[in-house]
Motif scaffolding. Structure first.
Motif, mmCIF file in Angstrom:
data_model
loop_
_atom_site.group_PDB
_atom_site.id
_atom_site.type_symbol
_atom_site.label_atom_id
_atom_site.label_comp_id
_atom_site.label_asym_id
_atom_site.label_seq_id
_atom_site.Cartn_x
_atom_site.Cartn_y
_atom_site.Cartn_z
ATOM 1 N N PRO A 146 -19.661 -4.491 59.819
ATOM 2 C CA PRO A 146 -20.657 -4.231 61.004
ATOM 3 C C PRO A 146 -20.679 -5.540 61.951
ATOM 4 N N LEU A 147 -20.746 -5.221 63.150
ATOM 5 C CA LEU A 147 -20.695 -6.267 64.195
ATOM 6 C C LEU A 147 -22.024 -6.917 64.404
ATOM 7 N N ARG A 148 -22.154 -8.098 64.037
ATOM 8 C CA ARG A 148 -23.531 -8.738 63.993
ATOM 9 C C ARG A 148 -23.620 -9.817 65.024
ATOM 10 N N GLY A 149 -24.680 -9.741 65.744
ATOM 11 C CA GLY A 149 -24.833 -10.749 67.150
ATOM 12 C C GLY A 149 -25.012 -9.939 68.379
ATOM 13 N N LYS A 150 -24.868 -10.839 69.580
ATOM 14 C CA LYS A 150 -25.184 -10.320 70.565
ATOM 15 C C LYS A 150 -23.894 -9.414 71.187
ATOM 16 N N PRO A 151 -24.347 -8.285 71.699
ATOM 17 C CA PRO A 151 -23.356 -7.262 72.129
ATOM 18 C C PRO A 151 -22.334 -7.786 73.203
ATOM 19 N N GLU A 152 -23.083 -8.780 74.102
ATOM 20 C CA GLU A 152 -22.271 -9.698 75.156
ATOM 21 C C GLU A 152 -21.429 -10.748 74.660
ATOM 22 N N GLY A 153 -21.713 -10.975 73.542
ATOM 23 C CA GLY A 153 -20.465 -12.092 72.800
ATOM 24 C C GLY A 153 -19.301 -11.040 72.353
ATOM 25 N N TRP A 154 -19.509 -9.895 71.862
ATOM 26 C CA TRP A 154 -18.627 -9.017 71.355
ATOM 27 C C TRP A 154 -17.771 -8.480 72.605
ATOM 28 N N ALA A 155 -18.413 -8.257 73.867
ATOM 29 C CA ALA A 155 -17.760 -7.639 74.754
ATOM 30 C C ALA A 155 -16.646 -8.723 75.349
ATOM 31 N N ALA A 156 -17.417 -10.197 75.521
ATOM 32 C CA ALA A 156 -16.572 -11.110 75.883
ATOM 33 C C ALA A 156 -15.292 -11.447 74.998
ATOM 34 N N GLY A 157 -15.597 -11.226 73.842
ATOM 35 C CA GLY A 157 -14.555 -11.589 72.744
ATOM 36 C C GLY A 157 -13.414 -10.394 73.083
ATOM 37 N N ILE A 158 -13.646 -9.257 73.337
ATOM 38 C CA ILE A 158 -12.899 -8.064 73.630
ATOM 39 C C ILE A 158 -12.166 -8.759 74.746
ATOM 40 N N ILE A 159 -12.629 -8.841 75.937
ATOM 41 C CA ILE A 159 -11.868 -9.286 77.165
ATOM 42 C C ILE A 159 -11.119 -10.382 76.729
ATOM 43 N N TYR A 160 -11.576 -11.441 76.389
ATOM 44 C CA TYR A 160 -10.635 -12.725 75.952
ATOM 45 C C TYR A 160 -9.553 -12.482 75.117
ATOM 46 N N SER A 161 -9.749 -11.654 74.049
ATOM 47 C CA SER A 161 -8.768 -11.356 72.897
ATOM 48 C C SER A 161 -7.649 -10.616 73.683
ATOM 49 N N LEU A 162 -8.122 -9.597 74.576
ATOM 50 C CA LEU A 162 -6.836 -8.638 75.493
ATOM 51 C C LEU A 162 -6.294 -9.817 76.567
ATOM 52 N N ALA A 163 -7.005 -10.503 77.153
ATOM 53 C CA ALA A 163 -6.396 -11.644 78.153
ATOM 54 C C ALA A 163 -5.299 -12.381 77.527
ATOM 55 N N ASN A 164 -5.537 -12.669 76.144
ATOM 56 C CA ASN A 164 -4.746 -13.619 75.583
ATOM 57 C C ASN A 164 -3.624 -13.221 74.560
ATOM 58 N N GLN A 165 -3.564 -11.845 74.414
ATOM 59 C CA GLN A 165 -2.901 -11.165 73.545
ATOM 60 C C GLN A 165 -1.400 -11.644 73.353
ATOM 61 N N ASP A 166 -0.903 -11.903 72.313
ATOM 62 C CA ASP A 166 0.622 -12.232 72.405
ATOM 63 C C ASP A 166 1.098 -13.504 73.010
ATOM 64 N N ARG A 167 0.054 -14.513 73.421
ATOM 65 C CA ARG A 167 0.209 -15.799 73.954
ATOM 66 C C ARG A 167 -0.596 -16.698 73.638
ATOM 67 N N ARG A 168 -0.364 -18.102 73.944
ATOM 68 C CA ARG A 168 -1.247 -19.124 73.637
ATOM 69 C C ARG A 168 -2.553 -18.595 74.269
ATOM 70 N N ALA A 169 -3.861 -18.867 73.779
ATOM 71 C CA ALA A 169 -5.113 -18.580 74.384
ATOM 72 C C ALA A 169 -5.220 -19.566 75.530
ATOM 73 N N CYS A 170 -5.648 -18.945 76.734
ATOM 74 C CA CYS A 170 -5.741 -19.951 77.803
ATOM 75 C C CYS A 170 -6.978 -19.496 78.529
ATOM 76 N N GLY A 171 -7.636 -18.746 78.298
ATOM 77 C CA GLY A 171 -8.789 -18.149 79.114
ATOM 78 C C GLY A 171 -8.531 -16.785 79.617
ATOM 79 N N VAL A 172 -9.635 -16.238 80.480
ATOM 80 C CA VAL A 172 -9.294 -14.937 81.314
ATOM 81 C C VAL A 172 -8.691 -15.387 82.420
ATOM 82 N N PRO A 173 -7.568 -14.742 82.843
ATOM 83 C CA PRO A 173 -6.944 -15.207 84.273
ATOM 84 C C PRO A 173 -8.019 -14.914 85.462
#
Length: 103
Positions: free
Chosen positions: A45-72
């Motif tokens: 189950p995904l617990r917590g605020k939906p906005e946190g999960w949505a932002a996490g999806i964006i952040y994860s996709l933006a930094n996939q296969d590279r060093r995490a540096c935020g959302v371009p």
């Protein structure tokens, strides 16, 4: 300790749609919605605020296969303001998403 409510997929989708309304990127939007569908289908189950999960999806996709540096194109403070969650939460959700969707 009170249990957190399970995240509503529809609320998370609405957050993603708001984000992509302001920052159009059709390819990433398709990938984000697919990630959301896969997460919703997980047994965990995904617990917590939906906005946190949505932002996490964006952040994860933006930094996939590279060093995490935020959302371009956005400052961390802008991402926080858009979703109403802290960067700590966003990074935590992104890490959870990567684990849950690892094949």
């Amino acid at each position: 300790m009170a249990a957190q409510p399970q995240t509503d997929e529809r609320s998370c989708r609405n957050s993603l749609e708001r984000f992509f309304g302001d920052h159009p990127d059709t390819a990433t939007q398709r990938r984000a919605l697919k990630a959301l569908r896969l997460l919703a289908a997980c047994e965990t189950p995904l617990r917590g605020k939906p906005e946190g999960w949505a932002a996490g999806i964006i952040y994860s996709l933006a930094n996939q296969d590279r060093r995490a540096c935020g959302v371009p194109g956005l400052l961390n403070s802008e991402v926080e303001a858009l979703f109403g969650v802290s960067m700590g939460t966003i990074r935590k959700r992104a890490a959870q998403i990567e684990r849950l969707l690892a094949v």
